[in-house]
Each structure stands twice: as structure tokens, then as C-alpha cells.
Scaffold this active site. Sequence first.
Site, mmCIF file in Angstrom:
data_model
loop_
_atom_site.group_PDB
_atom_site.id
_atom_site.type_symbol
_atom_site.label_atom_id
_atom_site.label_comp_id
_atom_site.label_asym_id
_atom_site.label_seq_id
_atom_site.Cartn_x
_atom_site.Cartn_y
_atom_site.Cartn_z
ATOM 1 N N SER A 1 -1.877 -5.050 22.595
ATOM 2 C CA SER A 1 -2.342 -5.117 20.891
ATOM 3 C C SER A 1 -1.362 -5.647 20.334
ATOM 4 C CB SER A 1 -2.305 -3.579 20.648
ATOM 5 O OG SER A 1 -3.509 -2.960 21.515
ATOM 6 N N LYS B 1 -8.661 -5.052 16.922
ATOM 7 C CA LYS B 1 -8.095 -3.900 17.718
ATOM 8 C C LYS B 1 -7.186 -3.212 16.781
ATOM 9 C CE LYS B 1 -6.107 -1.271 20.729
ATOM 10 N NZ LYS B 1 -6.848 -0.236 21.129
ATOM 11 N N LYS C 1 2.794 1.554 15.887
ATOM 12 C CA LYS C 1 2.696 -0.046 15.734
ATOM 13 C C LYS C 1 1.343 -0.753 15.490
ATOM 14 C CE LYS C 1 1.784 -2.129 19.406
ATOM 15 N NZ LYS C 1 1.194 -2.738 20.775
HETATM 16 P P1 NAD Z 1 3.535 0.804 28.709
HETATM 17 O O1 NAD Z 1 4.726 0.943 27.710
HETATM 18 O O2 NAD Z 1 3.056 2.100 29.684
HETATM 19 O O3 NAD Z 1 3.639 -0.696 29.295
HETATM 20 C C1 NAD Z 1 4.157 -1.532 29.154
HETATM 21 C C2 NAD Z 1 4.951 -2.280 30.409
HETATM 22 O O4 NAD Z 1 5.406 -3.672 29.911
HETATM 23 C C3 NAD Z 1 6.070 -1.240 30.918
HETATM 24 O O5 NAD Z 1 5.641 -1.269 32.464
HETATM 25 C C4 NAD Z 1 7.204 -2.143 30.572
HETATM 26 O O6 NAD Z 1 8.331 -2.154 31.678
HETATM 27 C C5 NAD Z 1 6.514 -3.686 30.730
HETATM 28 N N1 NAD Z 1 7.475 -4.547 29.850
HETATM 29 C C6 NAD Z 1 8.175 -4.630 29.103
HETATM 30 N N2 NAD Z 1 9.135 -5.632 28.344
HETATM 31 C C7 NAD Z 1 8.561 -6.611 29.488
HETATM 32 C C8 NAD Z 1 9.063 -7.915 30.075
HETATM 33 N N3 NAD Z 1 9.971 -8.412 29.027
HETATM 34 N N4 NAD Z 1 8.481 -8.397 30.959
HETATM 35 C C9 NAD Z 1 7.732 -7.863 31.848
HETATM 36 N N5 NAD Z 1 7.259 -6.606 31.351
HETATM 37 C C10 NAD Z 1 7.890 -5.857 30.481
HETATM 38 O O7 NAD Z 1 2.300 0.351 27.594
HETATM 39 P P2 NAD Z 1 0.792 0.527 27.672
HETATM 40 O O8 NAD Z 1 0.378 1.923 27.315
HETATM 41 O O9 NAD Z 1 0.392 0.069 29.245
HETATM 42 O O10 NAD Z 1 0.038 -0.417 26.713
HETATM 43 C C11 NAD Z 1 0.390 -1.651 26.921
HETATM 44 C C12 NAD Z 1 -0.294 -2.647 25.676
HETATM 45 O O11 NAD Z 1 -1.560 -1.993 25.665
HETATM 46 C C13 NAD Z 1 0.459 -2.064 24.262
HETATM 47 O O12 NAD Z 1 0.050 -3.599 23.408
HETATM 48 C C14 NAD Z 1 -0.686 -1.097 23.977
HETATM 49 O O13 NAD Z 1 -0.585 -1.027 22.459
HETATM 50 C C15 NAD Z 1 -1.702 -1.515 24.543
HETATM 51 N N6 NAD Z 1 -2.851 -0.430 24.559
HETATM 52 C C16 NAD Z 1 -2.523 0.749 25.269
HETATM 53 C C17 NAD Z 1 -3.455 1.642 25.331
HETATM 54 C C18 NAD Z 1 -3.173 3.114 26.183
HETATM 55 O O14 NAD Z 1 -4.100 4.028 26.229
HETATM 56 N N7 NAD Z 1 -2.117 3.204 26.815
HETATM 57 C C19 NAD Z 1 -4.986 1.257 25.234
HETATM 58 C C20 NAD Z 1 -5.234 0.240 24.563
HETATM 59 C C21 NAD Z 1 -4.201 -0.539 24.358
#
Ligand code: NAD
Length: 295
Positions: free
Chosen positions: A101, A175, A244
Site C-alpha cells: 500500500s 487502496k 499510514k
Molecule cells: P509486515 O510488517 O508483516 O511485513 C513487511 C515485511 O517487509 C516484513 O517481513 C519486513 O521484514 C519486510 N521488510 C521491511 N523492510 C525490508 C527491506 N528493506 N527489504 C526486505 N524486506 C523488508 O506487513 P504486512 O502486513 O505484510 O504489510 C505489507 C504491505 O501490505 C503494507 O504496505 C501494508 O500496508 C499492506 N497490506 C497489509 C494488509 C494486512 O492485513 N496485513 C492488508 C492489505 C495490505
Amino acid sequence: MSEKRYITSVAFIGLGNMGGPMASRLAGRGFKVHGFDLSPEARQRLSDAGGEAHETPSAAVASADAVILMLPSSAVVEKVILDDEVLAALQPGAVIIDMSSSEPGRTVKLAATLHDRGHILLDAPVSGGVRGAESGNLTIMAGGDQAHLQEVLPVLEKLGYTTRIGPVGAGHALKALNNLMSATHLLISSEAILAGEKFGIEPAVMLDAVNGSSGRSGSTENKWPNFILPGTFNSGFNLSLMVKDMGIAVSLAESLGVSNQLGECATALWRQAQNELPEGADHTEIVKWLRQKTR
Ligand code: NAD
């Protein structure tokens, strides 16, 4: 685009709550998945699911036909994909799909930067949460060139249902706006349910009635019954990520000169909750914050 490419291998960067199950699904459905995450545990989970985990993002992208990013924010997306080693390792003409997102304005600029280097950026953020990621039932809001989107659809269709929203950045704009709506619904429905509860009505009884009435929303149909009533607060979507997204939507409306008074108000309340709840709180814990305010 000269000739149609068939995607067989995918680099997946960001194997967290969402990216982990999404990458595992692809690995279990015929794609060679090359994954990278900063977290060794996340990399191990991909290996266990049949993917190949790499020690660097450049190693992950090196032999992939398409690259999927599922990262916390635009800042992280830019850091990862504009890294010199990653740019050097990308396949010529690689299609990069940012499923995070992210901020639509930054996505448009990133697409132009990548285009100058011969690469394609599509935005394809998702809705549906961790459960949707696990079951392949995500709603995917795609932005970018139709022909390139067509090329990556065989990958996206393993993850959910894709709608093309418009040019690059349109998916990210929608989104953020979707989450502004969702967060505002959750806040107002929670305030109302807590008021009804104080009056003496069971939350479960209220939900049953509201879900057949005009006050229903994803919050009353999904979040309250599945994560709030059972007291688990384990939706897997962090409150800071919701804040965010709301900030992205509010900035977007402001930059467009559109009145967004309720959105700004809701965002200010969610920011206050973020400051007062423990770090890492699930977004459904907004209800705990509201309960703390109840006299
Ligand atoms: P999360 O924090 O669980 O996962 C993010 C991952 O990115 C982590 O495993 C972290 O270690 C990794 N990361 C961070 N910096 C990095 C880098 N420089 N290189 C490689 N890996 C790196 O977050 P999430 O819940 O999986 O969300 C991910 C995206 O999806 C976000 O943008 C969020 O807004 C969006 N999103 C989340 C949900 C939800 O229900 N969790 C739903 C829709 C959208």
C-alpha cells in the site's frame, strides 16, 4: 511490447504477514519463487513452503521474470528497487509489481524512473487481509499499462481477483481511499457498539441486527465478529500501517482540493490511538483504546 512473455519465475520481496502467505501460495502453484526478506524467519517460512530464499534482494531478482514487492511503505519500496545492485540484477524489461500500500504520487515518479531504465512498474495493492492472502481471495486493485497487466495476470490470479483501476498509481490511490473508508467505518461502528453495550445491549445481538440493516460494513461483518468479539485482536494488520494508509488518502484529497473533513478527523483520532496504544498493536485494538476512554 514486442512478444508475449510467459512468467514462470517470480521474485518476491517482503515476506511478512501478507507477503509470506502470498509467496507461499505462488510456490505451491507452479511458480518458481525467489524470495527475500530482512527477517531470517520469514525467509525460512518461504523455504519450508517450497520457495527459494536468497540472502540479498539482488540475488532474488536475478533470474525472475517478474518481481513482486510487498513492503511496508513507498520509502522501503524505493530503497529496495532503486538499489544499484538490484537495478543491475533485474532482467531486461522486467515487470515489477508493487503490491504494497504505497503513495500514488511516489508510485507515478518511480514508474517513470524505472521506465527510463527499461523496466515496467505496475501497482497492484490488495484488500482482504491475511485470511485473503492465505486463501487466494484478495481483491487486487491494479494500476498501469493494460498489456503488461495482462502479462502478469496468471500470477495475480493465484492470489485473488484483479480489477484494473486505471493508469499507474491509480491502484495505490484507491487502496488508500478504501482504507480511509474502512478505518472510519471501524471507528464509528465501534463507538456505536460501545454505546449500545453501555445501554445494556450485547454486542453480538447488535451485530446480528446491524448486519441486516443499513449500518453494516466490513467492520461489523468481519472485524467485529472475527477479531474483536473473540478478544483475539489478531487480524494481522498493524494499526501503524492503517494510520499510514489514512495519511496517504488525506494527503491525496488535500492535494486535489477535495473536502475531506471527516477523513481528517478520523485520521487524527487514529493517530491519537497509535500514540496511546502499545507499539505493534493490531488495528482492531482501536476498540481497546475506545474502551479506555469510556467513563
Ligand atoms: P509486515 O510488517 O508483516 O511485513 C513487511 C515485511 O517487509 C516484513 O517481513 C519486513 O521484514 C519486510 N521488510 C521491511 N523492510 C525490508 C527491506 N528493506 N527489504 C526486505 N524486506 C523488508 O506487513 P504486512 O502486513 O505484510 O504489510 C505489507 C504491505 O501490505 C503494507 O504496505 C501494508 O500496508 C499492506 N497490506 C497489509 C494488509 C494486512 O492485513 N496485513 C492488508 C492489505 C495490505
